[in-house]
Motif scaffolding. Sequence first.
Motif, PDB file in Angstrom:
ATOM      1  N   LYS A   1       0.842  -1.198   0.000  1.00 20.92           N
ATOM      2  CA  LYS A   1       0.000   0.000   0.000  1.00 20.92           C
ATOM      3  C   LYS A   1       0.874   1.243   0.000  1.00 20.92           C
ATOM      4  O   LYS A   1       1.904   1.293   0.662  1.00 20.92           O
ATOM      5  CB  LYS A   1      -0.924   0.012   1.212  1.00 20.92           C
ATOM      6  N   ILE A   2       0.448   2.232  -0.778  1.00 21.17           N
ATOM      7  CA  ILE A   2       1.104   3.533  -0.807  1.00 21.17           C
ATOM      8  C   ILE A   2       0.053   4.550  -0.380  1.00 21.17           C
ATOM      9  O   ILE A   2      -1.048   4.575  -0.918  1.00 21.17           O
ATOM     10  CB  ILE A   2       1.612   3.881  -2.220  1.00 21.17           C
ATOM     11  N   TYR A   3       0.404   5.352   0.600  1.00 18.64           N
ATOM     12  CA  TYR A   3      -0.490   6.402   1.081  1.00 18.64           C
ATOM     13  C   TYR A   3       0.072   7.736   0.606  1.00 18.64           C
ATOM     14  O   TYR A   3       1.289   7.940   0.614  1.00 18.64           O
ATOM     15  CB  TYR A   3      -0.554   6.393   2.611  1.00 18.64           C
ATOM     16  N   TYR A   4      -0.822   8.645   0.195  1.00 12.76           N
ATOM     17  CA  TYR A   4      -0.346   9.976  -0.178  1.00 12.76           C
ATOM     18  C   TYR A   4      -1.365  11.034   0.205  1.00 12.76           C
ATOM     19  O   TYR A   4      -2.561  10.771   0.305  1.00 12.76           O
ATOM     20  CB  TYR A   4       0.010  10.052  -1.669  1.00 12.76           C
ATOM     21  N   LEU A   5      -0.842  12.241   0.447  1.00 16.39           N
ATOM     22  CA  LEU A   5      -1.662  13.403   0.760  1.00 16.39           C
ATOM     23  C   LEU A   5      -1.736  14.288  -0.466  1.00 16.39           C
ATOM     24  O   LEU A   5      -0.721  14.522  -1.123  1.00 16.39           O
ATOM     25  CB  LEU A   5      -1.044  14.227   1.899  1.00 16.39           C
ATOM     26  N   ASP A   6      -2.928  14.804  -0.745  1.00 15.49           N
ATOM     27  CA  ASP A   6      -3.055  15.741  -1.857  1.00 15.49           C
ATOM     28  C   ASP A   6      -3.008  17.175  -1.330  1.00 15.49           C
ATOM     29  O   ASP A   6      -2.840  17.407  -0.130  1.00 15.49           O
ATOM     30  CB  ASP A   6      -4.311  15.455  -2.689  1.00 15.49           C
ATOM     31  N   SER A   7      -3.152  18.145  -2.216  1.00 14.53           N
ATOM     32  CA  SER A   7      -3.033  19.555  -1.833  1.00 14.53           C
ATOM     33  C   SER A   7      -4.161  20.020  -0.912  1.00 14.53           C
ATOM     34  O   SER A   7      -4.032  21.034  -0.248  1.00 14.53           O
ATOM     35  CB  SER A   7      -2.980  20.439  -3.083  1.00 14.53           C
ATOM     36  N   LYS A   8      -5.241  19.257  -0.859  1.00 16.97           N
ATOM     37  CA  LYS A   8      -6.343  19.588   0.046  1.00 16.97           C
ATOM     38  C   LYS A   8      -6.221  18.830   1.362  1.00 16.97           C
ATOM     39  O   LYS A   8      -7.166  18.784   2.140  1.00 16.97           O
ATOM     40  CB  LYS A   8      -7.686  19.279  -0.621  1.00 16.97           C
ATOM     41  N   LYS A   9      -5.062  18.220   1.587  1.00 16.29           N
ATOM     42  CA  LYS A   9      -4.753  17.462   2.806  1.00 16.29           C
ATOM     43  C   LYS A   9      -5.631  16.228   2.974  1.00 16.29           C
ATOM     44  O   LYS A   9      -5.875  15.759   4.073  1.00 16.29           O
ATOM     45  CB  LYS A   9      -4.850  18.342   4.066  1.00 16.29           C
ATOM     46  N   ARG A  10      -6.106  15.674   1.859  1.00 17.11           N
ATOM     47  CA  ARG A  10      -6.862  14.430   1.892  1.00 17.11           C
ATOM     48  C   ARG A  10      -5.883  13.268   1.764  1.00 17.11           C
ATOM     49  O   ARG A  10      -4.916  13.347   1.011  1.00 17.11           O
ATOM     50  CB  ARG A  10      -7.880  14.376   0.755  1.00 17.11           C
ATOM     51  N   LEU A  11      -6.156  12.191   2.484  1.00 17.90           N
ATOM     52  CA  LEU A  11      -5.304  11.012   2.468  1.00 17.90           C
ATOM     53  C   LEU A  11      -5.897   9.976   1.520  1.00 17.90           C
ATOM     54  O   LEU A  11      -7.080   9.645   1.605  1.00 17.90           O
ATOM     55  CB  LEU A  11      -5.199  10.416   3.877  1.00 17.90           C
ATOM     56  N   PHE A  12      -5.051   9.456   0.611  1.00 10.20           N
ATOM     57  CA  PHE A  12      -5.463   8.423  -0.335  1.00 10.20           C
ATOM     58  C   PHE A  12      -4.599   7.187  -0.145  1.00 10.20           C
ATOM     59  O   PHE A  12      -3.449   7.294   0.297  1.00 10.20           O
ATOM     60  CB  PHE A  12      -5.322   8.912  -1.779  1.00 10.20           C
ATOM     61  N   ARG A  13      -5.143   6.039  -0.511  1.00  8.83           N
ATOM     62  CA  ARG A  13      -4.397   4.789  -0.432  1.00  8.83           C
ATOM     63  C   ARG A  13      -4.411   4.107  -1.791  1.00  8.83           C
ATOM     64  O   ARG A  13      -5.474   3.936  -2.393  1.00  8.83           O
ATOM     65  CB  ARG A  13      -5.006   3.862   0.616  1.00  8.83           C
ATOM     66  N   LEU A  14      -3.245   3.729  -2.276  1.00 10.80           N
ATOM     67  CA  LEU A  14      -3.118   2.919  -3.476  1.00 10.80           C
ATOM     68  C   LEU A  14      -2.732   1.513  -3.022  1.00 10.80           C
ATOM     69  O   LEU A  14      -1.818   1.352  -2.221  1.00 10.80           O
ATOM     70  CB  LEU A  14      -2.019   3.454  -4.390  1.00 10.80           C
ATOM     71  N   THR A  15      -3.424   0.515  -3.532  1.00 13.93           N
ATOM     72  CA  THR A  15      -3.093  -0.871  -3.201  1.00 13.93           C
ATOM     73  C   THR A  15      -2.452  -1.516  -4.410  1.00 13.93           C
ATOM     74  O   THR A  15      -3.028  -1.509  -5.499  1.00 13.93           O
ATOM     75  CB  THR A  15      -4.357  -1.653  -2.779  1.00 13.93           C
ATOM     76  N   MET A  16      -1.254  -2.040  -4.228  1.00 10.86           N
ATOM     77  CA  MET A  16      -0.503  -2.651  -5.317  1.00 10.86           C
ATOM     78  C   MET A  16      -0.876  -4.120  -5.424  1.00 10.86           C
ATOM     79  O   MET A  16      -0.991  -4.822  -4.430  1.00 10.86           O
ATOM     80  CB  MET A  16       0.995  -2.515  -5.082  1.00 10.86           C
ATOM     81  N   THR A  17      -1.066  -4.605  -6.653  1.00  7.04           N
ATOM     82  CA  THR A  17      -1.367  -6.007  -6.897  1.00  7.04           C
ATOM     83  C   THR A  17      -0.358  -6.558  -7.888  1.00  7.04           C
ATOM     84  O   THR A  17       0.346  -5.803  -8.563  1.00  7.04           O
ATOM     85  CB  THR A  17      -2.790  -6.183  -7.473  1.00  7.04           C
ATOM     86  N   ASN A  18      -0.280  -7.849  -7.972  1.00  3.54           N
ATOM     87  CA  ASN A  18       0.674  -8.482  -8.913  1.00  3.54           C
ATOM     88  C   ASN A  18       0.145  -8.430 -10.317  1.00  3.54           C
ATOM     89  O   ASN A  18      -0.954  -8.487 -10.622  1.00  3.54           O
ATOM     90  CB  ASN A  18       0.915  -9.944  -8.530  1.00  3.54           C
TER      91      ASN A  18
END
Length: 195
Positions: A178-195
């Motif tokens: 999982k990769i978590y990132y913050l955007d310019s509006k301070k919202r937290l997003f999660r990307l889930t990596m799959t094979n």
Amino acid sequence: TLGRHEIITAGAAGVISIYDFASGNTELLRYPLVQEIQRIEISPDSQKFVILTEGQELWIYDRFAKEWMFGGDKAKRAVFAGDGKRLALLTDHNEINIVFLADYNWDFRKKAGERIALKPDFLKTITDLEWMVAGSDYLILRYGDELAAIETDYRSSLNSWVLARDALKFQQDKGGRKIYYLDSKKRLFRLTMTN
């Protein structure tokens, strides 16, 4: 922190301390630098660490051999791969150098000391990088406000994929899925990596 029971600190007058909580012992190292330390990166096995100075000098300390090695590069960021056999260096010229610290035999072969220079054709400056997963051949880069993944192999054409736009900061979970990132509006997003 270095190992499970160790912490590393950089003090004044060119001294680095490694304190072992389990034994109570302190190992003092003198480093061959005149400039202030900006960042310390530690290998996954805790046997090597990298020092980056304010002048972007790169020094590598091998705890087993008890010796300092000049990295020979100017770098603004250095990151060990999860296998500890490679070190990714981000230069001022928007290039990434992969330094092989040990022999590498995976999809391709490299000897210890060999390098690969990657020149992503991003128009924006790369500001951060991390290895994607332990033992992986991919890096995650933040350039401008975007996240991308790139391959780190020997081929001349560099494959890259945009992972997110408007990403101010990012962090991976320990498992690398999982990769978590913050955007310019301070919202937290999660990307889930799959094979």
